[in-house]
Design a protein around this motif. Sequence first.
Motif, PDB file in Angstrom:
ATOM      1  N   ILE A 186       0.831  -1.208   0.000  1.00 11.48           N
ATOM      2  CA  ILE A 186       0.000   0.000   0.000  1.00 11.48           C
ATOM      3  C   ILE A 186       0.864   1.256   0.000  1.00 11.48           C
ATOM      4  N   ASN A 187       1.939   1.236   0.822  1.00 10.89           N
ATOM      5  CA  ASN A 187       2.811   2.409   0.926  1.00 10.89           C
ATOM      6  C   ASN A 187       4.181   1.952   1.417  1.00 10.89           C
ATOM      7  N   SER A 188       5.224   2.599   0.918  1.00 12.62           N
ATOM      8  CA  SER A 188       6.588   2.194   1.287  1.00 12.62           C
ATOM      9  C   SER A 188       6.871   2.383   2.772  1.00 12.62           C
ATOM     10  N   ASN A 189       6.169   3.315   3.427  1.00 12.73           N
ATOM     11  CA  ASN A 189       6.360   3.536   4.863  1.00 12.73           C
ATOM     12  C   ASN A 189       5.682   2.468   5.718  1.00 12.73           C
ATOM     13  N   LEU A 190       4.810   1.682   5.077  1.00 15.90           N
ATOM     14  CA  LEU A 190       4.035   0.686   5.820  1.00 15.90           C
ATOM     15  C   LEU A 190       4.755  -0.661   5.735  1.00 15.90           C
TER      16      LEU A 190
ATOM     17  N   ILE B 214       5.952  -2.133  11.206  1.00 14.59           N
ATOM     18  CA  ILE B 214       4.879  -1.190  11.554  1.00 14.59           C
ATOM     19  C   ILE B 214       3.526  -1.888  11.529  1.00 14.59           C
ATOM     20  N   ILE B 215       3.327  -2.787  10.542  1.00 16.74           N
ATOM     21  CA  ILE B 215       2.060  -3.525  10.470  1.00 16.74           C
ATOM     22  C   ILE B 215       1.872  -4.379  11.718  1.00 16.74           C
ATOM     23  N   LYS B 216       2.955  -5.005  12.214  1.00 15.96           N
ATOM     24  CA  LYS B 216       2.860  -5.811  13.440  1.00 15.96           C
ATOM     25  C   LYS B 216       2.494  -4.941  14.640  1.00 15.96           C
ATOM     26  N   GLN B 217       3.075  -3.733  14.715  1.00 19.64           N
ATOM     27  CA  GLN B 217       2.743  -2.819  15.808  1.00 19.64           C
ATOM     28  C   GLN B 217       1.261  -2.426  15.753  1.00 19.64           C
ATOM     29  N   LEU B 218       0.759  -2.211  14.545  1.00 18.88           N
ATOM     30  CA  LEU B 218      -0.656  -1.861  14.388  1.00 18.88           C
ATOM     31  C   LEU B 218      -1.557  -3.029  14.778  1.00 18.88           C
ATOM     32  N   GLU B 219      -1.166  -4.244  14.406  1.00 22.42           N
ATOM     33  CA  GLU B 219      -1.973  -5.422  14.735  1.00 22.42           C
ATOM     34  C   GLU B 219      -2.062  -5.634  16.239  1.00 22.42           C
ATOM     35  N   LEU B 220      -0.995  -5.271  16.971  1.00 27.49           N
ATOM     36  CA  LEU B 220      -1.029  -5.383  18.433  1.00 27.49           C
ATOM     37  C   LEU B 220      -2.087  -4.472  19.039  1.00 27.49           C
TER      38      LEU B 220
ATOM     39  N   ASN C  84      -4.949  -3.974  17.477  1.00 33.45           N
ATOM     40  CA  ASN C  84      -6.184  -4.381  16.780  1.00 33.45           C
ATOM     41  C   ASN C  84      -6.503  -3.497  15.575  1.00 33.45           C
ATOM     42  N   ILE C  85      -5.479  -3.014  14.917  1.00 34.94           N
ATOM     43  CA  ILE C  85      -5.648  -2.270  13.661  1.00 34.94           C
ATOM     44  C   ILE C  85      -5.140  -3.184  12.555  1.00 34.94           C
ATOM     45  N   ASN C  86      -6.062  -3.971  11.980  1.00 34.88           N
ATOM     46  CA  ASN C  86      -5.676  -5.030  11.050  1.00 34.88           C
ATOM     47  C   ASN C  86      -6.013  -4.719   9.594  1.00 34.88           C
ATOM     48  N   THR C  87      -7.061  -3.959   9.364  1.00 29.01           N
ATOM     49  CA  THR C  87      -7.528  -3.728   7.997  1.00 29.01           C
ATOM     50  C   THR C  87      -7.393  -2.261   7.615  1.00 29.01           C
ATOM     51  N   VAL C  88      -7.592  -1.994   6.328  1.00 27.75           N
ATOM     52  CA  VAL C  88      -7.518  -0.608   5.856  1.00 27.75           C
ATOM     53  C   VAL C  88      -8.625   0.230   6.494  1.00 27.75           C
ATOM     54  N   LEU C  89      -9.784  -0.394   6.763  1.00 28.55           N
ATOM     55  CA  LEU C  89     -10.869   0.338   7.415  1.00 28.55           C
ATOM     56  C   LEU C  89     -10.492   0.704   8.847  1.00 28.55           C
TER      57      LEU C  89
ATOM     58  N   GLU D 272      -0.420  10.551   4.092  1.00 29.40           N
ATOM     59  CA  GLU D 272      -0.110   9.998   2.766  1.00 29.40           C
ATOM     60  C   GLU D 272      -0.638   8.573   2.628  1.00 29.40           C
ATOM     61  N   ILE D 273      -0.468   7.765   3.692  1.00 33.09           N
ATOM     62  CA  ILE D 273      -0.975   6.384   3.671  1.00 33.09           C
ATOM     63  C   ILE D 273      -2.502   6.389   3.559  1.00 33.09           C
ATOM     64  N   ARG D 274      -3.156   7.271   4.304  1.00 27.50           N
ATOM     65  CA  ARG D 274      -4.620   7.369   4.250  1.00 27.50           C
ATOM     66  C   ARG D 274      -5.091   7.714   2.834  1.00 27.50           C
ATOM     67  N   ARG D 275      -4.412   8.658   2.201  1.00 26.40           N
ATOM     68  CA  ARG D 275      -4.805   9.057   0.847  1.00 26.40           C
ATOM     69  C   ARG D 275      -4.648   7.906  -0.144  1.00 26.40           C
ATOM     70  N   GLN D 276      -3.564   7.149  -0.009  1.00 25.42           N
ATOM     71  CA  GLN D 276      -3.353   6.030  -0.921  1.00 25.42           C
ATOM     72  C   GLN D 276      -4.375   4.921  -0.690  1.00 25.42           C
ATOM     73  N   ILE D 277      -4.750   4.704   0.565  1.00 24.30           N
ATOM     74  CA  ILE D 277      -5.790   3.715   0.857  1.00 24.30           C
ATOM     75  C   ILE D 277      -7.121   4.143   0.233  1.00 24.30           C
ATOM     76  N   LEU D 278      -7.466   5.416   0.395  1.00 25.33           N
ATOM     77  CA  LEU D 278      -8.718   5.924  -0.174  1.00 25.33           C
ATOM     78  C   LEU D 278      -8.716   5.838  -1.695  1.00 25.33           C
ATOM     79  N   ALA D 279      -7.570   6.147  -2.303  1.00 22.24           N
ATOM     80  CA  ALA D 279      -7.482   6.101  -3.767  1.00 22.24           C
ATOM     81  C   ALA D 279      -7.624   4.676  -4.292  1.00 22.24           C
ATOM     82  N   LYS D 280      -7.110   3.700  -3.531  1.00 27.74           N
ATOM     83  CA  LYS D 280      -7.109   2.316  -4.005  1.00 27.74           C
ATOM     84  C   LYS D 280      -8.402   1.583  -3.695  1.00 27.74           C
TER      85      LYS D 280
END
Length: 323
Positions: free
Chosen positions: A8-12, A16-22, A24-29, A52-60
């Motif tokens: 989705i984004n080079s910064n993601l 970072i995804i593992k930190q988000l999952e801890l 309970n942030i698992n999906t784009v929603l 920037e990540i939010r914008r790319q998620i919305l665009a995709k």
Amino acid sequence: MARLIPEINSNLNLNIIKQLELKNINTVLDFLEEDPDRLCTITGLVYKNIIEIRRQILAKFSAKSKNGLECYSKMLIMTAKINTGIKKLDDLLEGGLLTGNIYEICGLTGIGKTQLCFTIASHVTSNLKQPVYYVDTKHDFSSQRILEIMRTNHLNDMEIQTAMENIKVIRVKDIYEMTTFLHSLGSMLENMPCRLIIVDSITALFTPFLNEQRNDGLGLMNHVAATMKNISMTYQTVFVTVNLATSFIDNDDMDAQTADVCWYGDIRPKMGKAWMHMPSNRLLMHRPPNGPDDQIDVTLIKSTDLPLTKKCLLKITSGGMEC
């Protein structure tokens, strides 16, 4: 809902995804619903990167909006009229069968409804060089009759072979097989575009439900009709359905005669009030009073865009239905 991935984004990245999952942030929603400041704290990214990540998620993943003019322009490009090969019938329909619509041919038993379907299918495959899906619910499709129509119209053997191959016959024995076919029809049309789908007959599918007190038949009828309408609009095809007519008038229908339930004397389409408004156009076939047995009146008794009570006189010949 799609899960968060590094693509989705080079910064993601994976860390970072593992930190988000801890958290309970698992999906784009989940990511979009979370407060950006909290996301900065969890991921260690700066606010600019989160936006920037939010914008790319919305665009995709967001639905693409279209304005009314774009939709109308696309409809004009895709819409077409398929002539039936019967001049008087095409004149009655002001050019032929309009894509994106459901047509119904109704009439008493033995009036020539199937003969009309055979004639249209033969013309579309042999003269217009387009494929036709012919859904045979009565298991009485006659390839011999199709062959007779084509030979009478002076097609050579190669033309007949090509045209016959373009008539795709699908035999269904009940409403459940019909539903399965309709659900797979979208992918079939993407692989082999087709402008005409004939269902002969729709009555045979619902007859087992007509006298039941339960609402199973009504629910299935609405589902089939909605699916056909969706397919006809999405793929700009034409559905031609065959319906029986009856001369028996139910007391519940007597007040609906002005609403297209009854037209020629005591003749009215079957399937009841629930089906009455499903087709966008309805053609009633009946024999004129004191007319020859081979002559048939075809009257337009329902239409969303054509004047009603228009009629034409046809006859059954070895070459199909003719003027």
